[in-house]
Design a protein around this motif. Structure first.
Motif, PDB file in Angstrom:
ATOM      1  N   SER A  42       0.830  -1.203   0.000  1.00 22.36           N
ATOM      2  CA  SER A  42       0.000   0.000   0.000  1.00 22.36           C
ATOM      3  C   SER A  42       0.864   1.253   0.000  1.00 22.36           C
ATOM      4  O   SER A  42       1.950   1.295   0.580  1.00 22.36           O
ATOM      5  N   ASP A  43       0.346   2.302  -0.679  1.00 22.64           N
ATOM      6  CA  ASP A  43       1.078   3.570  -0.753  1.00 22.64           C
ATOM      7  C   ASP A  43       1.262   4.190   0.627  1.00 22.64           C
ATOM      8  O   ASP A  43       2.307   4.776   0.920  1.00 22.64           O
ATOM      9  N   SER A  44       0.227   4.069   1.477  1.00 20.97           N
ATOM     10  CA  SER A  44       0.322   4.669   2.809  1.00 20.97           C
ATOM     11  C   SER A  44       1.419   4.012   3.634  1.00 20.97           C
ATOM     12  O   SER A  44       2.135   4.686   4.391  1.00 20.97           O
ATOM     13  N   ALA A  45       1.567   2.687   3.488  1.00 19.70           N
ATOM     14  CA  ALA A  45       2.615   1.988   4.238  1.00 19.70           C
ATOM     15  C   ALA A  45       3.998   2.413   3.757  1.00 19.70           C
ATOM     16  O   ALA A  45       4.903   2.659   4.557  1.00 19.70           O
ATOM     17  N   ARG A  46       4.174   2.508   2.462  1.00 18.79           N
ATOM     18  CA  ARG A  46       5.458   2.934   1.923  1.00 18.79           C
ATOM     19  C   ARG A  46       5.804   4.358   2.405  1.00 18.79           C
ATOM     20  O   ARG A  46       6.943   4.643   2.754  1.00 18.79           O
ATOM     21  N   GLU A  47       4.809   5.221   2.391  1.00 20.54           N
ATOM     22  CA  GLU A  47       5.032   6.591   2.831  1.00 20.54           C
ATOM     23  C   GLU A  47       5.416   6.644   4.309  1.00 20.54           C
ATOM     24  O   GLU A  47       6.326   7.389   4.701  1.00 20.54           O
ATOM     25  N   ALA A  48       4.735   5.826   5.122  1.00 17.32           N
ATOM     26  CA  ALA A  48       5.040   5.811   6.556  1.00 17.32           C
ATOM     27  C   ALA A  48       6.453   5.320   6.818  1.00 17.32           C
ATOM     28  O   ALA A  48       7.189   5.898   7.633  1.00 17.32           O
ATOM     29  N   VAL A  49       6.850   4.242   6.122  1.00 16.28           N
ATOM     30  CA  VAL A  49       8.202   3.704   6.293  1.00 16.28           C
ATOM     31  C   VAL A  49       9.233   4.734   5.839  1.00 16.28           C
ATOM     32  O   VAL A  49      10.262   4.947   6.492  1.00 16.28           O
ATOM     33  N   GLY A  50       8.946   5.381   4.696  1.00 17.75           N
ATOM     34  CA  GLY A  50       9.873   6.383   4.197  1.00 17.75           C
ATOM     35  C   GLY A  50      10.067   7.530   5.160  1.00 17.75           C
ATOM     36  O   GLY A  50      11.187   8.003   5.373  1.00 17.75           O
ATOM     37  N   GLU A  51       8.977   7.984   5.778  1.00 19.03           N
ATOM     38  CA  GLU A  51       9.075   9.089   6.731  1.00 19.03           C
ATOM     39  C   GLU A  51       9.866   8.684   7.970  1.00 19.03           C
ATOM     40  O   GLU A  51      10.670   9.465   8.492  1.00 19.03           O
ATOM     41  N   LEU A  52       9.643   7.466   8.451  1.00 12.90           N
ATOM     42  CA  LEU A  52      10.306   7.030   9.681  1.00 12.90           C
ATOM     43  C   LEU A  52      11.806   6.822   9.476  1.00 12.90           C
ATOM     44  O   LEU A  52      12.619   7.215  10.321  1.00 12.90           O
ATOM     45  N   VAL A  84      25.878  -2.042  20.367  1.00 14.23           N
ATOM     46  CA  VAL A  84      24.428  -1.998  20.163  1.00 14.23           C
ATOM     47  C   VAL A  84      23.871  -0.667  20.657  1.00 14.23           C
ATOM     48  O   VAL A  84      23.086   0.007  19.968  1.00 14.23           O
ATOM     49  N   GLY A  85      24.276  -0.267  21.858  1.00 17.46           N
ATOM     50  CA  GLY A  85      23.785   0.992  22.411  1.00 17.46           C
ATOM     51  C   GLY A  85      24.132   2.188  21.546  1.00 17.46           C
ATOM     52  O   GLY A  85      23.303   3.077  21.323  1.00 17.46           O
ATOM     53  N   ALA A  86      25.363   2.200  21.012  1.00 18.73           N
ATOM     54  CA  ALA A  86      25.788   3.324  20.177  1.00 18.73           C
ATOM     55  C   ALA A  86      24.977   3.384  18.885  1.00 18.73           C
ATOM     56  O   ALA A  86      24.571   4.470  18.435  1.00 18.73           O
ATOM     57  N   ARG A  87      24.743   2.243  18.290  1.00 18.71           N
ATOM     58  CA  ARG A  87      23.979   2.217  17.039  1.00 18.71           C
ATOM     59  C   ARG A  87      22.524   2.624  17.272  1.00 18.71           C
ATOM     60  O   ARG A  87      21.953   3.362  16.467  1.00 18.71           O
ATOM     61  N   VAL A  88      21.944   2.127  18.349  1.00 18.21           N
ATOM     62  CA  VAL A  88      20.544   2.477  18.639  1.00 18.21           C
ATOM     63  C   VAL A  88      20.420   3.971  18.893  1.00 18.21           C
ATOM     64  O   VAL A  88      19.504   4.637  18.391  1.00 18.21           O
ATOM     65  N   ARG A  89      21.337   4.527  19.659  1.00 16.17           N
ATOM     66  CA  ARG A  89      21.299   5.970  19.938  1.00 16.17           C
ATOM     67  C   ARG A  89      21.438   6.772  18.650  1.00 16.17           C
ATOM     68  O   ARG A  89      20.754   7.796  18.455  1.00 16.17           O
ATOM     69  N   LEU A 130      18.821  10.144  14.580  1.00 15.06           N
ATOM     70  CA  LEU A 130      18.506  10.473  13.190  1.00 15.06           C
ATOM     71  C   LEU A 130      16.998  10.536  12.943  1.00 15.06           C
ATOM     72  O   LEU A 130      16.513  11.431  12.252  1.00 15.06           O
ATOM     73  N   THR A 131      16.276   9.560  13.492  1.00 13.03           N
ATOM     74  CA  THR A 131      14.834   9.483  13.217  1.00 13.03           C
ATOM     75  C   THR A 131      14.010  10.394  14.115  1.00 13.03           C
ATOM     76  O   THR A 131      12.888  10.762  13.763  1.00 13.03           O
ATOM     77  N   GLY A 132      14.551  10.726  15.282  1.00 13.52           N
ATOM     78  CA  GLY A 132      13.789  11.515  16.239  1.00 13.52           C
ATOM     79  C   GLY A 132      12.641  10.745  16.859  1.00 13.52           C
ATOM     80  O   GLY A 132      11.714  11.349  17.421  1.00 13.52           O
ATOM     81  N   ALA A 133      12.674   9.426  16.799  1.00 11.88           N
ATOM     82  CA  ALA A 133      11.582   8.599  17.313  1.00 11.88           C
ATOM     83  C   ALA A 133      11.589   8.571  18.835  1.00 11.88           C
ATOM     84  O   ALA A 133      12.655   8.532  19.468  1.00 11.88           O
ATOM     85  N   ASP A 134      10.403   8.549  19.409  1.00 11.22           N
ATOM     86  CA  ASP A 134      10.232   8.469  20.859  1.00 11.22           C
ATOM     87  C   ASP A 134       9.894   7.026  21.215  1.00 11.22           C
ATOM     88  O   ASP A 134       8.750   6.599  21.090  1.00 11.22           O
ATOM     89  N   VAL A 155       4.744   4.465  18.371  1.00 11.96           N
ATOM     90  CA  VAL A 155       5.933   4.807  17.604  1.00 11.96           C
ATOM     91  C   VAL A 155       6.899   3.631  17.568  1.00 11.96           C
ATOM     92  O   VAL A 155       7.498   3.313  16.533  1.00 11.96           O
ATOM     93  N   ARG A 156       7.043   2.978  18.722  1.00  7.27           N
ATOM     94  CA  ARG A 156       7.946   1.824  18.806  1.00  7.27           C
ATOM     95  C   ARG A 156       7.510   0.716  17.845  1.00  7.27           C
ATOM     96  O   ARG A 156       8.336   0.123  17.140  1.00  7.27           O
TER      97      ARG A 156
END
Length: 339
Positions: free
Chosen positions: A230-240, A283-288, A293-297, A303-304
């Motif tokens: 679906s276009d909406s799924a692609r757009e969501a993944v692209g934004e994240l 692992v911690g460094a990569r996750v941080r 970069l993504t600004g995810a909470d 969001v998770r």
């Protein structure tokens, strides 16, 4: 040590004195390539090579070309309309993967066809089966395609699992490169060839330490593929994930893979590090870095979950494009398998 191949005048078997070390590996490779040539006699090899080239094209061509490719496959005797399960063999030798996998291909194809025909090895034997095997070098990997006229049942799947483990042990013994195998699920038709090959690639990404990795038994990869259409799924993944993907495949792939493992293991750096065979600090460094970069909470469960699905979709190449870190779509080896 020996090798065999079926030809128009019957089966041809070649043998040589048993040798160890590099000499033994070289002799096995030569026998594996010589047996089909002796059995086929030149002209008989042409259709098989053509099927290998066509299979490679089916695996990487744009989706809209598959109907035309399927028609060519039927004319060449490639069983595109059957039920398929793909084995994907990769090696950890970047820049030399095709050169490494090229001698593996004829040996693997000969062994699988021999076992399917009821051939014996190491005191074991089995009844012939209806499975047909074809092979191609594509997407920096060796693809071995098993095809049945009807969906493989429990016995066919059990036997395939035995053959995959036996083949992987044999190839790891005969070839110095580190070989790993991903196994896709069963799919039907020409589009099923592409689907099972994608699942085999996703299995290797999901379980990078296993010598044989099998697709998600719960079918999550397949559900993600359908969702991602679906276009909406692609757009969501692209934004994240756009800020991570913008780093380029080589830098984005480890971040996405590590973030996925971290989320898959309930935000546990220790468990993610164990799964990825990395130090916990790495692992911690990569996750941080990924979160920066993504600004995810990650404190927000929605969001998770969205981020976890996005990582899985991109890592699995769910839209049919190469996953991060794989070669550009459309690349094939330009070579064909020996029978």
């Amino acid at each position: 040590m020996g090798a065999s191949a079926a030809g128009p005048d019957g089966e041809v078997r070649l043998a040589a004195p048993l040798r160890g070390g590099h000499q033994g590996q070289a002799v096995r490779s030569v026998l594996a390539m010589a047996a089909p040539a002796a059995a086929g006699g030149g002209r008989g090899d042409v259709p098989v090579r053509s099927r290998g080239r066509l299979l490679a094209e089916i695996l990487v061509a744009p989706r809209e070309r598959t109907a035309r490719l399927a028609a060519r496959g039927r004319a060449l005797g490639l069983p595109v309309d059957g039920h398929h399960i793909a084995l994907r063999y990769e090696t950890g030798a970047p820049g030399e993967r095709y050169e490494t996998l090229e001698p593996v291909m004829p040996e693997a194809l000969t062994l699988l066809r021999d076992w399917s025909a009821g051939g014996a090895e190491a005191g074991t034997s089995a009844e012939p089966t209806a499975v047909r095997w074809n092979a191609a070098l594509a997407d920096d990997a060796l693809i071995l395609l098993a095809t049945w006229p009807t969906g493989p049942g429990p016995e066919e799947r059990r036997r395939l699992g035995d053959d995959v483990r036996r083949l992987t042990d044999r190839l790891q013994r005969d070839h110095p490169a580190a070989l790993r195998c991903g196994v896709g699920g069963a799919h039907r038709g020409v589009l099923g060839i592409r689907a099972t090959a994608r699942e085999a690639a996703a299995a290797l990404l999901r379980d990078p330490a296993a010598p044989v990795a099998v697709r998600d038994a719960a079918g999550l990869d397949r559900m993600l593929t359908e969702w991602y259409v679906s276009d909406s799924a692609r757009e969501a993944v692209g934004e994240l994930l756009a800020p991570v993907l913008a780093l380029g495949p080589e830098r984005a792939e480890p971040l996405i893979r590590t973030l996925q493992a971290y989320l898959d293991h309930n935000n546990s750096p220790a468990r993610a590090a164990e799964a990825l065979h990395l130090h916990r600090n790495a692992v911690g460094a990569r996750v941080r870095r990924a979160i920066e970069l993504t600004g995810a909470d990650l404190a927000d469960p929605e969001v998770r979950l969205a981020l976890q699905l996005a990582c899985r979709a991109v890592a699995a190449g769910a839209d049919g494009r190469p996953a991060p870190g794989s070669p550009a779509q459309g690349r094939t080896a330009g070579r064909s398998p020996a029978p």
